[in-house]
Design an enzyme around this catalytic site. Structure first.
Site, PDB file in Angstrom:
ATOM      1  N   ARG A  98       0.846  -1.179   0.000  1.00 25.06           N
ATOM      2  CA  ARG A  98       0.000   0.000   0.000  1.00 25.06           C
ATOM      3  C   ARG A  98       0.889   1.240   0.000  1.00 25.06           C
ATOM      4  O   ARG A  98       1.715   1.424   0.887  1.00 25.06           O
ATOM      5  CB  ARG A  98      -0.920   0.004   1.228  1.00 25.06           C
ATOM      6  CG  ARG A  98      -1.821   1.222   1.232  1.00 25.06           C
ATOM      7  CD  ARG A  98      -2.720   1.318   2.458  1.00 25.06           C
ATOM      8  NE  ARG A  98      -3.234   2.692   2.472  1.00 25.06           N
ATOM      9  CZ  ARG A  98      -3.187   3.516   3.501  1.00 25.06           C
ATOM     10  NH1 ARG A  98      -2.687   3.115   4.650  1.00 25.06           N
ATOM     11  NH2 ARG A  98      -3.659   4.743   3.396  1.00 25.06           N
ATOM     12  N   HIS A 143      -2.732  11.097   0.679  1.00 21.48           N
ATOM     13  CA  HIS A 143      -2.294  10.766   2.035  1.00 21.48           C
ATOM     14  C   HIS A 143      -1.747  12.049   2.660  1.00 21.48           C
ATOM     15  O   HIS A 143      -0.531  12.230   2.788  1.00 21.48           O
ATOM     16  CB  HIS A 143      -1.230   9.667   1.991  1.00 21.48           C
ATOM     17  CG  HIS A 143      -0.965   9.006   3.302  1.00 21.48           C
ATOM     18  ND1 HIS A 143      -1.055   7.648   3.498  1.00 21.48           N
ATOM     19  CD2 HIS A 143      -0.602   9.508   4.498  1.00 21.48           C
ATOM     20  CE1 HIS A 143      -0.747   7.337   4.750  1.00 21.48           C
ATOM     21  NE2 HIS A 143      -0.454   8.478   5.382  1.00 21.48           N
ATOM     22  N   GLU A 188      -7.084   8.492   6.171  1.00 16.68           N
ATOM     23  CA  GLU A 188      -7.376   9.124   7.459  1.00 16.68           C
ATOM     24  C   GLU A 188      -7.792  10.596   7.307  1.00 16.68           C
ATOM     25  O   GLU A 188      -7.115  11.494   7.811  1.00 16.68           O
ATOM     26  CB  GLU A 188      -6.158   9.023   8.387  1.00 16.68           C
ATOM     27  CG  GLU A 188      -5.741   7.607   8.699  1.00 16.68           C
ATOM     28  CD  GLU A 188      -4.557   7.541   9.668  1.00 16.68           C
ATOM     29  OE1 GLU A 188      -4.069   8.626  10.080  1.00 16.68           O
ATOM     30  OE2 GLU A 188      -4.138   6.433  10.025  1.00 16.68           O
ATOM     31  N   ASN A 330      -7.374   1.778   9.583  1.00  9.69           N
ATOM     32  CA  ASN A 330      -6.099   1.992  10.277  1.00  9.69           C
ATOM     33  C   ASN A 330      -6.376   2.039  11.772  1.00  9.69           C
ATOM     34  O   ASN A 330      -7.212   2.836  12.224  1.00  9.69           O
ATOM     35  CB  ASN A 330      -5.448   3.315   9.865  1.00  9.69           C
ATOM     36  CG  ASN A 330      -4.960   3.324   8.429  1.00  9.69           C
ATOM     37  OD1 ASN A 330      -5.035   2.322   7.723  1.00  9.69           O
ATOM     38  ND2 ASN A 330      -4.445   4.462   7.993  1.00  9.69           N
ATOM     39  N   GLU A 399      -3.433  -0.270   8.045  1.00  6.80           N
ATOM     40  CA  GLU A 399      -2.272   0.134   8.843  1.00  6.80           C
ATOM     41  C   GLU A 399      -2.404  -0.402  10.260  1.00  6.80           C
ATOM     42  O   GLU A 399      -3.473  -0.324  10.867  1.00  6.80           O
ATOM     43  CB  GLU A 399      -2.135   1.663   8.944  1.00  6.80           C
ATOM     44  CG  GLU A 399      -1.561   2.360   7.741  1.00  6.80           C
ATOM     45  CD  GLU A 399      -1.360   3.847   7.993  1.00  6.80           C
ATOM     46  OE1 GLU A 399      -1.102   4.230   9.158  1.00  6.80           O
ATOM     47  OE2 GLU A 399      -1.468   4.617   7.027  1.00  6.80           O
TER      48      GLU A 399
END
Length: 495
Positions: A98, A143, A188, A330, A399
């Site tokens: 990833r 990200h 996130e 995550n 994650e």
């Protein structure tokens, strides 16, 4: 002999586990193991070959003290060393890798009118190298590293960014979709919203708590849905891939059996995970009702004319809900939650809107990354809660990892991995949760945002003092390779 001694060490170490029995079942045959990284944290080459400036470039160049006068300008230099990193992946034997695309490396201005061919070629070459070595790419579109020109027009609180993200997503699907079968829109999103537009610790550094963070989230959720529908309607039939969003949460455990503490813990879960998950994964869509009600009431008492939480229209609720093919999670640690009296009415904030107390037990073992104590049983609990709350989705753990000081003899990380993997197995076999993959953060030691290079998560050590940024496998990397080969987190598992 070295390998035999290593496994004897692992056996002895795992036998002194202090957090309960380890599961001795094997993972299902089709279960996938991988590792993760992110563009800003490993690539470096921040202004090479036509790459544009992103918000982290600007933020840490203008505020170098925020990460201890460290940044991602060079990082692990994976822009130049990606082929070496692919060989690290191959040695581990991972099923998937990833990583994220740098929007600014592909579109220097953030807009599709200017495509940087050198950036496109870099990712095409990386993806080709992965596929040639039998490693499945899992690609995240954003990200944290929004192009700075898009921040200059307001960033994520500006609803227009959903359109610009949709253009970028369509381009990425066009360029890379023949070889990429698993996409994540955002990593996130709570972090850039809460820390960037709420607390002001992340770029762009705006402290607009209780307002800017909600506006940011509102745009990102709609942007995710736009990308999902673009993929579903324009690319899925030819490319046969899947798409999701990466959401993060701690497990929030009530500190007692009281109804008040149980209610407080559930409220915290909904304000943390449900904030983004409910509109997408819940059959009813929309924000959690507890958020809608509490923010509306506190906004009224604070003198606002309407709720600080933006509203989705009926059409938007229908458009957003169900925009996923799997749930990407995550998760790292656990917090205890106490009920508390309502925070005083005054300056609005996300924390005041929740009005609970969270803390970690002082007896829990910590890591070099603050707030990430080792609490393995939280893994099973968060997986089971998500399974029950969101109608039994496929869950892909994107994650999970442990930070230390970077030693090659990283026995604590082996302990962490064995215990967290055991609790994944408990969720699968005892609770019936459909977990299909697990991803260690991270492949290599890298730049960890405001912690700089002080928190080391890698299965490979990076010598940041060497000109070559030498990578060396840690004992946890050898351990993880054995898990992948045997599908067993301990020495011997039941068939």
């Amino acid at each position: 002999m070295k390998l035999i001694l290593f496994y004897c060490f692992v056996l002895g170490f795992l036998s002194r586990n202090t957090n309960g029995d380890l599961a001795n079942k094997k993972f299902p045959e089709n279960f996938r193991f991988g590792v993760a990284t992110a563009a800003y944290q490993i690539e470096g080459a921040w202004n090479e070959d036509g790459k544009g400036e992103n918000v982290w470039d600007r933020f840490l160049h203008e505020n170098p003290f925020m990460a201890g006068y460290q940044n991602g300008d060079v990082a692990c230099d994976s822009y130049h060393k990606y082929l070496e990193d692919v060989q690290l992946l191959k040695y581990l034997g991972v099923n998937h890798y990833r990583f994220s695309l740098s929007w600014s490396r592909i579109l220097p201005t953030g807009y599709v009118n200017q495509v940087n061919q050198a950036g496109v070629d870099y990712y095409k070459n990386l993806i080709s190298a992965l596929v040639e070595n039998g490693i499945e790419p899992f690609v995240t579109l954003v990200h944290f590293d929004l192009p700075q020109p898009l921040q200059d027009i307001g960033g994520w609180p500006n609803p227009q960014l959903a359109d610009y993200f949709a253009d970028y997503a369509r381009l990425a699907f066009t360029l890379f979709g023949d070889d990429v079968k698993n996409w994540m829109t955002f990593n996130e999103p709570k972090q850039p919203c809460q820390y960037g537009h709420g607390y002001g610790y992340f770029p762009p550094g705006y402290a607009t708590d209780g307002i800017g963070d909600y506006l940011c989230a509102h745009t990102i959720i709609k942007a995710h849905a736009r990308a999902y529908h673009i993929y579903d309607e324009e690319f899925r039939s030819q490319q046969n891939g899947r798409i999701s969003i990466v959401l993060d949460t701690y497990w929030y455990e009530p500190s007692s059996d009281s109804d008040e503490d149980k209610e407080a813990a559930e409220r915290q879960r909904q304000f943390t995970f449900g904030w983004f998950a409910n509109p997408i994964y819940h059959p009813d869509g929309n924000y959690p009702q507890v958020m809608i009600d509490r923010i509306a009431e506190r906004s009224k008492q604070e003198g606002f004319s309407k709720s600080r939480l933006p509203e989705f229209t009926t059409d938007e609720i229908e458009y957003i809900k169900g925009t996923y093919d799997f749930l990407s999670l995550n998760t790292y640690s656990t917090y205890l939650v106490n009920w508390t009296e309502e925070y005083p009415i005054g300056n609005p904030s996300w924390d005041a809107d929740i009005s609970v107390t969270t803390y970690q037990d002082p007896s829990w073992i910590g890591s070099t990354s603050p707030t990430l104590d080792i609490v393995p049983w939280g893994m099973q609990k968060v997986l089971s809660w998500i399974d029950q709350t969101y109608n039994h989705p496929e869950i892909f753990i994107s994650e999970n990892g442990y930070a230390d000081n970077g030693d090659l003899n990283d026995s604590q990380r082996i302990d962490f991995l064995s215990q967290y993997l055991s609790n994944v197995l408990l969720a699968i076999f005892d609770d019936g949760v459909n977990v299909t993959g697990y991803t260690v953060w991270s492949l290599i030691d890298n730049f960890e945002w405001l912690l700089g290079y002080t928190a080391k998560y890698g299965l490979y050590q990076v010598d940041f003092d060497s000109p070559n940024l030498t990578r060396t496998i840690k004992e946890s990397g050898e351990y993880y390779n054995n898990v992948i080969v045997t599908k067993c987190p301990v020495d011997t598992c039941e068939d």
